[in-house]
Scaffold this active site. Structure first.
Site, PDB file in Angstrom:
ATOM      1  N   TYR A  17      -3.503  -1.070  10.158  1.00 31.51           N
ATOM      2  CA  TYR A  17      -3.323  -1.213   8.702  1.00 31.51           C
ATOM      3  C   TYR A  17      -1.937  -0.698   8.310  1.00 31.51           C
ATOM      4  CZ  TYR A  17      -4.489  -1.063   3.717  1.00 31.51           C
ATOM      5  OH  TYR A  17      -4.505  -1.257   2.356  1.00 31.51           O
TER       6      TYR A  17
ATOM      7  N   SER B 121       0.865  -1.189   0.000  1.00 28.34           N
ATOM      8  CA  SER B 121       0.000   0.000   0.000  1.00 28.34           C
ATOM      9  C   SER B 121       0.895   1.230   0.000  1.00 28.34           C
ATOM     10  CB  SER B 121      -0.862  -0.009   1.266  1.00 28.34           C
ATOM     11  OG  SER B 121      -1.507   1.234   1.456  1.00 28.34           O
TER      12      SER B 121
HETATM   13  P1  NAP Z   1     -11.745  -5.745  -0.773  1.00 30.05           P
HETATM   14  O1  NAP Z   1     -12.605  -5.610  -1.981  1.00 30.05           O
HETATM   15  O2  NAP Z   1     -12.324  -5.515   0.560  1.00 30.05           O
HETATM   16  O3  NAP Z   1     -11.059  -7.176  -0.847  1.00 30.05           O
HETATM   17  C1  NAP Z   1     -10.446  -7.817   0.210  1.00 30.05           C
HETATM   18  C2  NAP Z   1     -10.449  -9.317  -0.072  1.00 30.05           C
HETATM   19  O4  NAP Z   1      -9.773 -10.000   0.988  1.00 30.05           O
HETATM   20  C3  NAP Z   1     -11.843  -9.866  -0.177  1.00 30.05           C
HETATM   21  O5  NAP Z   1     -11.974 -10.590  -1.380  1.00 30.05           O
HETATM   22  C4  NAP Z   1     -11.971 -10.769   1.034  1.00 30.05           C
HETATM   23  O6  NAP Z   1     -12.729 -11.903   0.660  1.00 30.05           O
HETATM   24  C5  NAP Z   1     -10.520 -11.146   1.328  1.00 30.05           C
HETATM   25  N1  NAP Z   1     -10.366 -11.430   2.769  1.00 30.05           N
HETATM   26  C6  NAP Z   1     -10.497 -10.563   3.796  1.00 30.05           C
HETATM   27  N2  NAP Z   1     -10.336 -11.199   4.969  1.00 30.05           N
HETATM   28  C7  NAP Z   1     -10.079 -12.501   4.660  1.00 30.05           C
HETATM   29  C8  NAP Z   1      -9.837 -13.657   5.447  1.00 30.05           C
HETATM   30  N3  NAP Z   1      -9.818 -13.620   6.794  1.00 30.05           N
HETATM   31  N4  NAP Z   1      -9.628 -14.822   4.806  1.00 30.05           N
HETATM   32  C9  NAP Z   1      -9.657 -14.897   3.469  1.00 30.05           C
HETATM   33  N5  NAP Z   1      -9.886 -13.827   2.672  1.00 30.05           N
HETATM   34  C10 NAP Z   1     -10.096 -12.647   3.268  1.00 30.05           C
HETATM   35  O7  NAP Z   1     -10.515  -4.742  -0.856  1.00 30.05           O
HETATM   36  P2  NAP Z   1      -9.411  -4.433  -1.953  1.00 30.05           P
HETATM   37  O8  NAP Z   1      -9.302  -2.974  -2.018  1.00 30.05           O
HETATM   38  O9  NAP Z   1      -9.630  -5.207  -3.202  1.00 30.05           O
HETATM   39  O10 NAP Z   1      -8.127  -4.957  -1.198  1.00 30.05           O
HETATM   40  C11 NAP Z   1      -7.232  -5.914  -1.722  1.00 30.05           C
HETATM   41  C12 NAP Z   1      -5.837  -5.641  -1.184  1.00 30.05           C
HETATM   42  O11 NAP Z   1      -5.365  -4.387  -1.680  1.00 30.05           O
HETATM   43  C13 NAP Z   1      -5.762  -5.543   0.338  1.00 30.05           C
HETATM   44  O12 NAP Z   1      -4.572  -6.135   0.802  1.00 30.05           O
HETATM   45  C14 NAP Z   1      -5.715  -4.043   0.573  1.00 30.05           C
HETATM   46  O13 NAP Z   1      -5.098  -3.710   1.780  1.00 30.05           O
HETATM   47  C15 NAP Z   1      -4.884  -3.612  -0.608  1.00 30.05           C
HETATM   48  N6  NAP Z   1      -4.973  -2.198  -0.956  1.00 30.05           N
HETATM   49  C16 NAP Z   1      -6.146  -1.639  -1.355  1.00 30.05           C
HETATM   50  C17 NAP Z   1      -6.169  -0.299  -1.693  1.00 30.05           C
HETATM   51  C18 NAP Z   1      -7.418   0.394  -2.142  1.00 30.05           C
HETATM   52  O14 NAP Z   1      -7.385   1.623  -2.321  1.00 30.05           O
HETATM   53  N7  NAP Z   1      -8.509  -0.299  -2.367  1.00 30.05           N
HETATM   54  C19 NAP Z   1      -5.011   0.466  -1.643  1.00 30.05           C
HETATM   55  C20 NAP Z   1      -3.830  -0.137  -1.237  1.00 30.05           C
HETATM   56  C21 NAP Z   1      -3.810  -1.478  -0.915  1.00 30.05           C
HETATM   57  P3  NAP Z   1     -13.896 -12.517   1.577  1.00 30.05           P
HETATM   58  O15 NAP Z   1     -14.611 -11.333   2.188  1.00 30.05           O
HETATM   59  O16 NAP Z   1     -14.728 -13.310   0.683  1.00 30.05           O
HETATM   60  O17 NAP Z   1     -13.140 -13.324   2.559  1.00 30.05           O
END
Ligand code: NAP
Length: 251
Positions: A156, A143
């Protein structure tokens, strides 16, 4: 030679149900990889999108908080789909609260999924890559908060600084085995994870005003970065954290 061809490879993508994980899984499938999607709930929409590319899709419903079962789930998964060539540690959670109110359970929940499970899943997959002499690829989703402090997200920020550090540590120890370990640091992307920020008009405006590209990132913006880091094109790239942030960190 097609530097980005992933035909014959199998990639395990965590958090493939939604947001960035689904886009990363689709990009890898379009380049020829079969996909294993791991998440705590079923992911029919991802399955449909991957199958439409003509690649194989296998769903593993597993809660990454069960860290001590990771070794077993990787063994079972490989027995089912064959050897894993690529691991994308994408699953992540976020808890928001001011420093003065932040709760221990919100610290532990985030650190467990974002950092501890990331390390032990990498360990379980890397053990098998090393045993068969595979040219493996591990890609962690970091991130911009791997570099900055942020506000209201202490666990986080700690976890994502940890992801950057552990990426470098894994890279150092696994390079002699032909396994590269890199991270992608997305900026502010349009997913569920950032919904609370986008629906707050003042916060949304503050964020947009600071992004040189002038827009939120889209999940597809990560496709070329993951293809580069997953493919033969990047065999001498390891331990790096590639920002895909519309210029946020440069500002
Ligand atoms: P998201 O749509 O909330 O996706 C998170 C995913 O993680 C979901 O598919 C969820 O699936 C899975 N997950 C969460 N807890 C879990 C658990 N205990 N076991 C298994 N799976 C789990 O968010 P996103 O933005 O796509 O995030 C993806 C990654 O990118 C994360 O690491 C986040 O920190 C990173 N990131 C995001 C951003 C942003 O701006 N969006 C920026 C920087 C980094 P289930 O709910 O089905 O388990």
């Amino acid at each position: 030679m097609n530097w980005f061809d992933l035909s014959g490879r199998t990639a395990l993508v965590t958090g493939a149900r939604s947001g960035l994980g689904r886009a990363l899984a689709c990009a890898l499938a379009e380049a020829g990889a079969d996909i294993v999607g791991l998440g705590s709930t079923p992911m029919p929409a991802t399955a449909k999108q991957i199958l439409a590319t003509g690649r194989r899709f296998t769903e593993v419903v597993f809660d990454l908080a069960r860290v001590s079962d990771l070794e077993e789930i990787v063994g079972e998964t490989q027995a089912d789909v064959g050897p894993l060539d690529i691991l994308v540690n994408n699953a992540g959670v976020i808890r928001r609260a001011p420093v003065l109110d932040f709760q221990e359970e919100d610290w532990d929940a985030v650190m467990t999924v974002n950092l501890k499970a990331m390390f032990f899943l990498s360990q379980a997959v890397a053990r098998r890559m090393v045993a068969r002499g595979a040219e493996g690829r591990i890609i962690n989703i970091a991130s911009i908060l791997s570099f900055q402090g942020g506000i209201r997200v202490p666990s986080y920020t700690a976890s994502k600084h940890g992801v950057a550090g552990v990426t470098r540590l894994l890279a150092n120890e696994l390079a002699p085995h032909g396994i590269t370990v890199n991270a992608i640091a997305p900026g502010y992307m349009e997913t569920d994870n950032t919904e609370a920020l986008r629906v707050d008009p003042a916060r949304n405006r503050q964020i947009l005003d600071r992004i040189p590209a002038g827009r939120w990132g889209r999940p597809e913006d990560l496709a070329t970065a993951v293809l580069f880091l997953a493919s033969p094109a990047s065999s001498y790239v390891t331990g790096s954290v590639v920002a895909v942030d519309g210029g946020w960190l440069a500002r």
